[in-house]
Design an enzyme around this catalytic site. Sequence first.
Site, PDB file in Angstrom:
ATOM      1  N   ASN A  61      -4.303  35.407  87.373  1.00  0.00           N
ATOM      2  CA  ASN A  61      -5.698  35.093  87.037  1.00  0.00           C
ATOM      3  C   ASN A  61      -6.616  36.260  87.368  1.00  0.00           C
ATOM      4  O   ASN A  61      -6.417  36.972  88.350  1.00  0.00           O
ATOM      5  CB  ASN A  61      -6.173  33.786  87.688  1.00  0.00           C
ATOM      6  N   GLU A  63     -10.622  36.993  87.675  1.00  0.00           N
ATOM      7  CA  GLU A  63     -11.939  36.360  87.733  1.00  0.00           C
ATOM      8  C   GLU A  63     -13.064  37.349  87.457  1.00  0.00           C
ATOM      9  O   GLU A  63     -12.859  38.565  87.466  1.00  0.00           O
ATOM     10  CB  GLU A  63     -12.112  35.694  89.108  1.00  0.00           C
ATOM     11  N   CYS A  72      -7.519  32.402  83.257  1.00  0.00           N
ATOM     12  CA  CYS A  72      -6.369  31.856  83.992  1.00  0.00           C
ATOM     13  C   CYS A  72      -5.140  32.741  83.783  1.00  0.00           C
ATOM     14  O   CYS A  72      -4.986  33.378  82.735  1.00  0.00           O
ATOM     15  CB  CYS A  72      -6.016  30.470  83.473  1.00  0.00           C
ATOM     16  N   GLU A  74      -2.139  31.849  83.107  1.00  0.00           N
ATOM     17  CA  GLU A  74      -1.296  31.413  81.983  1.00  0.00           C
ATOM     18  C   GLU A  74      -1.724  32.078  80.677  1.00  0.00           C
ATOM     19  O   GLU A  74      -0.909  32.554  79.903  1.00  0.00           O
ATOM     20  CB  GLU A  74      -1.376  29.891  81.810  1.00  0.00           C
ATOM     21  N   CYS A 106      -3.858  24.003  83.957  1.00  0.00           N
ATOM     22  CA  CYS A 106      -5.121  23.363  83.552  1.00  0.00           C
ATOM     23  C   CYS A 106      -5.079  22.956  82.077  1.00  0.00           C
ATOM     24  O   CYS A 106      -4.226  23.407  81.307  1.00  0.00           O
ATOM     25  CB  CYS A 106      -6.308  24.283  83.837  1.00  0.00           C
ATOM     26  N   CYS A 109      -5.277  25.755  79.314  1.00  0.00           N
ATOM     27  CA  CYS A 109      -4.023  26.528  79.203  1.00  0.00           C
ATOM     28  C   CYS A 109      -2.916  25.690  78.563  1.00  0.00           C
ATOM     29  O   CYS A 109      -2.079  26.215  77.838  1.00  0.00           O
ATOM     30  CB  CYS A 109      -3.593  27.052  80.572  1.00  0.00           C
TER      31      CYS A 109
HETATM   32  N1  THU Z   1      -6.364  29.058  87.447  1.00  0.00           N
HETATM   33  C1  THU Z   1      -5.265  29.558  86.809  1.00  0.00           C
HETATM   34  O1  THU Z   1      -5.038  30.778  86.795  1.00  0.00           O
HETATM   35  N2  THU Z   1      -4.438  28.687  86.185  1.00  0.00           N
HETATM   36  C2  THU Z   1      -4.623  27.337  86.120  1.00  0.00           C
HETATM   37  O2  THU Z   1      -3.840  26.636  85.500  1.00  0.00           O
HETATM   38  C3  THU Z   1      -5.755  26.735  86.807  1.00  0.00           C
HETATM   39  C4  THU Z   1      -6.681  27.650  87.494  1.00  0.00           C
HETATM   40  C5  THU Z   1      -7.272  29.999  88.100  1.00  0.00           C
HETATM   41  C6  THU Z   1      -8.633  30.117  87.466  1.00  0.00           C
HETATM   42  C7  THU Z   1      -9.462  30.590  88.630  1.00  0.00           C
HETATM   43  O3  THU Z   1      -9.354  31.994  88.716  1.00  0.00           O
HETATM   44  C8  THU Z   1      -8.789  29.978  89.840  1.00  0.00           C
HETATM   45  O4  THU Z   1      -7.491  29.582  89.426  1.00  0.00           O
HETATM   46  C9  THU Z   1      -9.502  28.783  90.419  1.00  0.00           C
HETATM   47  O5  THU Z   1      -9.780  27.827  89.464  1.00  0.00           O
END
Ligand code: THU
Length: 154
Positions: A61, A63, A72, A74, A106, A109
Site C-alpha cells: 500500500n 498512502e 491499496c 492489492e 477491502c 480491491c
Molecule cells: N489497505 C490495503 O492495502 N488493502 C486492503 O485490502 C485494505 C486496506 C491499506 C489502505 C491504507 O493504506 C491502509 O491499508 C489502511 O486502510
Amino acid sequence: MKTFDIVIPVTFCALHELDEQEQQLVAAANKARSRAYAPFSQFKVGVALRLENGETVAGSNQENEAFPSGMCAERVALFYANSQYPKSAIVAIAVAATTTEPVCICGACRQALLQSERRYGKKIKVLMVAGKIVQIVNSVEELLPLSFRLSSKI
Ligand code: THU
C-alpha cells in the site's frame, strides 16, 4: 418475497500446510509489506500475485496525505501485473498485514480483482495471512458475492 443464504467456503490452515509454491507466495507478500508506505495509517499491507506465466508480482500500500490519492496493496500489484503481463491470468494472491487475524481484502480491491478473474476466465485463489495463520477462499467471485456487473456481456 424470497430469501436465500450465501455460503462462502473458507479454509483456515497453518502456513506449513500450504504447498511450497504457496508458501513462497506468502513469503513474497510479507517481503512486499516491508516496502509499504503507510505513514498515515501505520497499517502496512503486502501482496504477491502468482501469474499463469510463472511470474510473481508484488505490491504494497502506498498512502498519500491527500487521503484518497493513495492505493491499496492489492490494486498496486494487480494493475502492475495486468499492465505488464496483459496476456497472463493471475492464479493466486497472497495478502499479508501485521494483524492477529488474517487481513481481509477491502471491497474496492475485491471488485478490481474480480474484473481480472472475469477478464481471463480464471479463478484467483485467495490467501489472506496473519503470521502463520492462513485464511483461504477459492476465488474472488466467492469472496465478493452480489458483485457489481455493468452488463451480462462483460
Ligand atoms: N489497505 C490495503 O492495502 N488493502 C486492503 O485490502 C485494505 C486496506 C491499506 C489502505 C491504507 O493504506 C491502509 O491499508 C489502511 O486502510
